[in-house]
Design a protein around this motif. Structure first.
Motif, PDB file in Angstrom:
ATOM      1  N   THR A  95      38.138  41.478  42.341  1.00  0.00           N
ATOM      2  CA  THR A  95      38.679  42.638  41.381  1.00  0.00           C
ATOM      3  C   THR A  95      38.934  43.646  42.260  1.00  0.00           C
ATOM      4  N   SER A  96      40.021  44.336  42.026  1.00  0.00           N
ATOM      5  CA  SER A  96      40.311  45.770  42.718  1.00  0.00           C
ATOM      6  C   SER A  96      40.978  46.700  41.777  1.00  0.00           C
ATOM      7  N   GLY A  97      41.294  47.699  42.064  1.00  0.00           N
ATOM      8  CA  GLY A  97      42.090  48.690  41.023  1.00  0.00           C
ATOM      9  C   GLY A  97      41.067  49.370  40.060  1.00  0.00           C
ATOM     10  N   PHE A  98      40.901  48.567  39.083  1.00  0.00           N
ATOM     11  CA  PHE A  98      39.753  49.138  38.022  1.00  0.00           C
ATOM     12  C   PHE A  98      39.394  47.914  37.416  1.00  0.00           C
ATOM     13  N   VAL A  99      38.348  47.955  36.589  1.00  0.00           N
ATOM     14  CA  VAL A  99      37.923  46.891  35.707  1.00  0.00           C
ATOM     15  C   VAL A  99      38.384  47.139  34.241  1.00  0.00           C
ATOM     16  N   TYR A 100      38.836  46.267  33.623  1.00  0.00           N
ATOM     17  CA  TYR A 100      39.389  46.461  32.428  1.00  0.00           C
ATOM     18  C   TYR A 100      38.255  45.829  31.301  1.00  0.00           C
ATOM     19  N   TYR A 101      37.473  46.490  30.680  1.00  0.00           N
ATOM     20  CA  TYR A 101      36.393  46.278  29.601  1.00  0.00           C
ATOM     21  C   TYR A 101      37.024  45.991  28.239  1.00  0.00           C
ATOM     22  N   VAL A 102      37.013  44.970  27.870  1.00  0.00           N
ATOM     23  CA  VAL A 102      37.495  44.470  26.470  1.00  0.00           C
ATOM     24  C   VAL A 102      36.413  44.943  25.421  1.00  0.00           C
ATOM     25  N   SER A 103      36.697  45.919  24.741  1.00  0.00           N
ATOM     26  CA  SER A 103      35.646  46.246  23.787  1.00  0.00           C
ATOM     27  C   SER A 103      35.033  45.504  22.578  1.00  0.00           C
ATOM     28  N   ILE A 104      35.916  44.272  22.202  1.00  0.00           N
ATOM     29  CA  ILE A 104      35.273  43.608  21.173  1.00  0.00           C
ATOM     30  C   ILE A 104      35.516  42.232  21.539  1.00  0.00           C
TER      31      ILE A 104
ATOM     32  N   ASP B 174      48.825  57.955  32.484  1.00  0.00           N
ATOM     33  CA  ASP B 174      48.343  57.799  33.658  1.00  0.00           C
ATOM     34  C   ASP B 174      48.916  56.553  34.734  1.00  0.00           C
ATOM     35  N   ILE B 175      48.896  55.406  33.887  1.00  0.00           N
ATOM     36  CA  ILE B 175      48.882  54.116  34.253  1.00  0.00           C
ATOM     37  C   ILE B 175      49.852  53.373  33.215  1.00  0.00           C
ATOM     38  N   ILE B 176      50.739  52.666  33.593  1.00  0.00           N
ATOM     39  CA  ILE B 176      51.509  51.864  32.467  1.00  0.00           C
ATOM     40  C   ILE B 176      51.100  50.321  32.657  1.00  0.00           C
TER      41      ILE B 176
ATOM     42  N   MET C 280      45.303  51.906  50.324  1.00  0.00           N
ATOM     43  CA  MET C 280      45.037  52.801  49.070  1.00  0.00           C
ATOM     44  C   MET C 280      46.535  52.564  48.251  1.00  0.00           C
ATOM     45  N   THR C 281      46.242  52.017  46.979  1.00  0.00           N
ATOM     46  CA  THR C 281      47.369  51.696  46.228  1.00  0.00           C
ATOM     47  C   THR C 281      47.442  52.990  45.055  1.00  0.00           C
ATOM     48  N   ARG C 282      48.765  53.173  44.234  1.00  0.00           N
ATOM     49  CA  ARG C 282      48.936  53.993  43.483  1.00  0.00           C
ATOM     50  C   ARG C 282      48.226  53.968  42.512  1.00  0.00           C
ATOM     51  N   ILE C 283      47.276  52.901  42.163  1.00  0.00           N
ATOM     52  CA  ILE C 283      46.050  53.075  41.184  1.00  0.00           C
ATOM     53  C   ILE C 283      44.860  53.645  41.738  1.00  0.00           C
ATOM     54  N   ASP C 284      44.668  53.398  43.029  1.00  0.00           N
ATOM     55  CA  ASP C 284      43.476  54.037  43.505  1.00  0.00           C
ATOM     56  C   ASP C 284      43.646  55.597  43.829  1.00  0.00           C
ATOM     57  N   ASP C 285      45.120  55.840  44.338  1.00  0.00           N
ATOM     58  CA  ASP C 285      45.285  57.405  44.315  1.00  0.00           C
ATOM     59  C   ASP C 285      45.168  57.904  42.836  1.00  0.00           C
ATOM     60  N   THR C 286      45.617  57.271  41.913  1.00  0.00           N
ATOM     61  CA  THR C 286      45.592  58.064  40.397  1.00  0.00           C
ATOM     62  C   THR C 286      44.013  58.227  40.151  1.00  0.00           C
ATOM     63  N   PHE C 287      43.160  57.296  40.172  1.00  0.00           N
ATOM     64  CA  PHE C 287      41.895  57.664  40.071  1.00  0.00           C
ATOM     65  C   PHE C 287      41.292  58.666  40.940  1.00  0.00           C
ATOM     66  N   THR C 288      41.568  58.827  42.000  1.00  0.00           N
ATOM     67  CA  THR C 288      41.282  59.750  42.994  1.00  0.00           C
ATOM     68  C   THR C 288      41.584  61.068  42.563  1.00  0.00           C
ATOM     69  N   ARG C 289      42.954  61.212  42.159  1.00  0.00           N
ATOM     70  CA  ARG C 289      43.312  62.423  41.643  1.00  0.00           C
ATOM     71  C   ARG C 289      42.615  62.868  40.278  1.00  0.00           C
TER      72      ARG C 289
END
Length: 263
Positions: A170-179, A46-48, A1-10
């Motif tokens: 991919t891990s952590g999260f997927v970054y969807y580019v909206s445009i 939440d994430i920088i 578990m990374t800090r990113i995973d922990d943040t989304f769990t919280r």
């Protein structure tokens, strides 16, 4: 578990969406950028995402290009960007930090050395926009072996044939580019974004965070309502470029975070 995973769990446990902010490392100078970075968690971030300035930022619009040029002119380097992370970690050991940039500075440092330095500095994830999935052996797989999340971008042109390749490592999260296009080019529309986020989420258990074209609390709320969170970059960087004082920038960020969190 990374800090990113922990943040989304919280955040999931709290029933809240994520607010992610982007700033350019060293913009307009190292000290000011570090002061801003240290203030982001208190403003609700939440994430920088911390940009690594580069001379040829092909995915970035004029606002972030200018930020990179300001940072480079002030002497910012990859090493000094890692120094920002080290300094930030002296007072904050929980907020995830994602380095966002291009492969050239990493390649020049050497992948093995870069990963060692990034992990020891306190980096949690990487977004490297010019390395496609076909080059995963180059950085993505070594990064994940070192304990870093490697976050991939999906776009409106990522069709169902391409999506599995994008998601594979991919891990952590997927970054969807909206445009389609560069950062800061147009406004994101929740009605367009929602179905695309749903399509991506049907293929992965990872959170999907949406960026590009979000610049107000209301737009952050609208986008976060159809995704797992929202990213704002250009609107924040624009204020830095205008010379606004750090407290004023942080007040703007706090409004955006409140928007995303009320979704």
């Amino acid at each position: 578990m990374t800090r990113i995973d922990d943040t989304f769990t919280r955040l999931r446990a709290d029933g809240r969406k994520a607010f992610v902010s982007y700033i350019m490392g060293g913009d307009p100078d190292h000290a000011t950028a570090l002061e801003l970075m240290k203030g982001l968690p208190g403003a609700g971030v939440d994430i920088i995402e911390l940009g690594v300035p580069f001379t040829d930022p092909m995915a970035d619009g004029p606002t972030i290009q200018a930020a990179g040029q300001r940072a480079l002119a002030a002497g910012q380097t990859l090493e000094k960007t890692l120094d920002m992370v080290r300094a930030f970690r002296e007072g904050d050991t929980t907020t995830p930090i994602v380095l966002m940039g291009y492969y050239n500075p990493i390649y020049n440092r050497g992948v093995e050395q870069f990963l060692k330095d990034a992990v020891s500095a306190g980096v949690d994830g990487l977004i490297v926009v010019d390395l496609p999935p076909e080059e995963d052996d180059e950085l993505c797989i070594p990064a994940q072996a070192a304990g870093l999340n490697f976050i991939r971008l999906a776009t409106p042109t990522t069709d169902d044939r391409r999506l599995p390749a994008v998601l594979k490592n991919t891990s952590g999260f997927v970054y969807y580019v909206s445009i389609t296009g560069i950062t800061g080019a147009a406004a994101a529309q929740a009605g367009d974004v929602g179905p695309e986020v749903a399509r991506i989420k049907s293929a992965t258990d990872l959170p999907v965070i949406v960026g590009f074209g979000i610049n107000t609390p209301d737009s952050a709320a609208a986008i976060a309502a159809v995704a797992d969170g929202a990213v704002v970059g250009s609107a924040i960087v624009k204020m830095v470029g205008e010379g606004r004082p750090v407290p004023e920038v942080l007040a703007f960020v706090a409004g955006l975070a409140e928007g995303a969190h009320r979704a």
